[in-house]
Design an enzyme around this catalytic site. Structure first.
Site, mmCIF file in Angstrom:
data_model
loop_
_atom_site.group_PDB
_atom_site.id
_atom_site.type_symbol
_atom_site.label_atom_id
_atom_site.label_comp_id
_atom_site.label_asym_id
_atom_site.label_seq_id
_atom_site.Cartn_x
_atom_site.Cartn_y
_atom_site.Cartn_z
ATOM 1 N N GLY A 1 0.550 5.570 0.875
ATOM 2 C CA GLY A 1 -0.216 6.723 1.324
ATOM 3 C C GLY A 1 0.543 8.001 1.064
ATOM 4 N N GLY B 1 0.836 -1.203 0.000
ATOM 5 C CA GLY B 1 0.000 0.000 0.000
ATOM 6 C C GLY B 1 0.866 1.246 0.000
ATOM 7 N N VAL C 1 3.938 0.904 2.474
ATOM 8 C CA VAL C 1 3.950 -0.368 3.197
ATOM 9 C C VAL C 1 4.321 -1.470 2.206
ATOM 10 C CG1 VAL C 1 2.652 -1.977 4.624
ATOM 11 C CG2 VAL C 1 2.177 0.471 4.769
ATOM 12 N N LYS D 1 6.491 -0.749 7.174
ATOM 13 C CA LYS D 1 6.058 0.615 6.862
ATOM 14 C C LYS D 1 7.287 1.511 6.827
ATOM 15 C CE LYS D 1 2.386 2.554 8.658
ATOM 16 N NZ LYS D 1 1.466 3.188 9.643
ATOM 17 N N ARG E 1 -5.438 9.307 17.694
ATOM 18 C CA ARG E 1 -5.661 10.508 16.884
ATOM 19 C C ARG E 1 -5.983 10.227 15.428
ATOM 20 N NH1 ARG E 1 -2.438 14.276 15.882
ATOM 21 N NH2 ARG E 1 -3.945 15.947 16.113
#
Length: 443
Positions: free
Chosen positions: A24, A22, A29, A44, A136
């Site tokens: 982002g 993946g 990752v 990661k 968060r």
């Protein structure tokens, strides 16, 4: 805006890169194979563009946070952390079979599965709060599913610290699941805002969309609705009114009107399970002994003052503390009251569990095929005709279960190890007849 291409995998001694899992805005990752002990892991890695000394320090902080919480069964397990030879911080974690991601948008989850996820993930959040840590960024994509079907919470701190580093406090928001006071930037986060985020996440899994989402709306419009709009009804006949009330309370605009803490939200979810005749999911809620003394880091916005909780047997977050290191443990807390005891008693007499209940309306899965690859053995099956809200329950001969939407399941058998699976369709919280077994043997 063009999507960023993944960075190259880092060179890590003792690990062999396999492929990208993946990508982002601030981290990639990768699937790696660890050489000793031999296993597949997720790695990661922060993208080079945002790396500096402060980011490295923040990343180390997250590694420490997650390692300290890894004793909790619903927190992603961290194996290793460090800085690669090219200067990028990396985190090695257990490999999960899937995440909740965006799959709920096409197939909202059954009520029973959402309740189970809420109790499990709520326990992880509660443990974090007792350690003085805010997540968060609670949202569906940060809830991963292990190979045995258990939900675990990941991404403690990295998303918020990386985004905040790149673009200020507001850049760190996942607006669809952020509380109004966080969207307004009146607080970077509190226990009450995490109650909101968990409630909004569970709402999303049931509704197939985030709570205040409208097709084609701009982020600014979404933020306005989060702050002021009335929470829309879920619109599902199988969702009891009691669950709608629990989620509505968790997303009250006024933080003081929400559940006092995540433990209280967890107990209310268990009460809904009892009302539906389901065996209440055990809640691994941290007692006061879990809370440690932590120095505040002014640059680490995941840290909070120790929380006060109404968890059974827990006392206040400061209760029972000393300067010495305390033994970390978890306790199982089942929902209190005669209703829950009655459900357990009835389940015991009838010999029924969620995994054994059946529904004549759930279609049966046909032949299970196996496909060998360098990443393990993949079981595949044809869609027997899933409807909205349906899912698959995969049961392995090793004792694990997985609830998922995809019609495939990957295993990594050891040499000579034989693994079989059966698959059943889950409809309205009940599993249909299991398929004939599909089996493979490690070579």
């Amino acid at each position: 805006m063009a999507r960023r291409l993944p960075s190259a995998p880092p060179a890590l001694p003792g690990f062999t890169p396999v492929r990208v899992l993946g990508s982002g805005g601030f981290a990639d990752v990768f699937l790696f194979e660890q050489n000793l002990p031999r296993r597949f892991v997720a790695v990661k890695v922060v993208v080079p563009e945002v790396v500096d000394d402060q980011v490295r320090r923040m990343f180390r902080s997250e590694a420490d946070l997650m390692a300290g919480l890894s004793a909790h069964p619903s927190v992603l397990t961290v194996y290793e952390a460090g800085v690669s030879s090219d200067g990028r911080p990396y985190l090695v974690t257990e490999l999960c079979s899937s995440s909740l991601g965006d799959g709920y948008r096409s197939r909202p989850l059954p009520v029973a599965d959402v309740l189970r996820i809420g109790v499990r993930v709520g326990g992880a959040l509660h443990a974090a709060h007792y350690q003085g840590v805010l997540h968060r960024d609670v949202k569906p994509s940060n809830i991963l599913i292990t190979a045995f079907g258990a939900p675990v919470l990941g991404d403690f701190g990295v998303a918020s610290t990386m985004k905040g580093r790149a673009g200020g406090t507001g850049a760190g928001l996942s607006i669809p699941w952020s509380a109004p006071e966080v969207v307004d930037e009146s607080t970077p986060g509190t226990v009450a805002s995490e109650v909101w985020s968990l409630g909004a996440t569970l709402y999303s899994l049931l509704a197939g969309r985030s709570p205040f989402e409208r097709p084609g709306s701009a982020p600014g419009e979404l933020a306005r609705r989060v702050r002021s709009a009335r929470l829309p009804a879920l619109g599902r006949d199988d969702v009891p009114a009691s669950l709608e009330r629990v989620l509505s309370r968790s997303m009250a605009k006024d933080p003081a009107r929400r559940q006092a803490d995540v433990a209280q939200l967890v107990h209310e979810l268990q009460a809904v399970e009892a009302e539906l005749g389901l065996t209440p999911t055990p809640a691994e809620l941290a007692p006061a002994a879990w809370a440690g003394e932590y120095a505040r880091d002014p640059d680490d916005r995941t840290r909070i003052a120790p929380a006060t909780s109404s968890a059974q047997g827990g006392g206040g977050a400061g209760a029972g503390r000393s300067g010495s290191t305390t033994r970390r443990r978890t306790v199982t807390v089942l929902v209190a009251g005669a209703a829950a005891l009655a459900v357990v008693a009835v389940a015991g007499l009838a010999g029924l569990t969620l995994g054994r209940q059946s529904s004549s309306t759930a279609p049966a899965v046909g032949e299970i095929r196996t496909v060998e690859s360098g990443e393990g053995v993949r079981f595949e099956w044809a869609d027997p005709g899933l409807a909205a809200g349906d899912s698959y329950r995969v049961t392995t001969s090793t004792g694990g279960t997985s609830v998922q939407q995809s019609a495939e399941f990957v295993v990594h058998p050891a040499p000579g190890q034989r693994i079989c699976i059966t698959v059943a369709v889950v409809r309205a919280g009940r599993a249909g007849e299991p398929s004939s077994p599909g089996c493979t043997e490690g070579s």
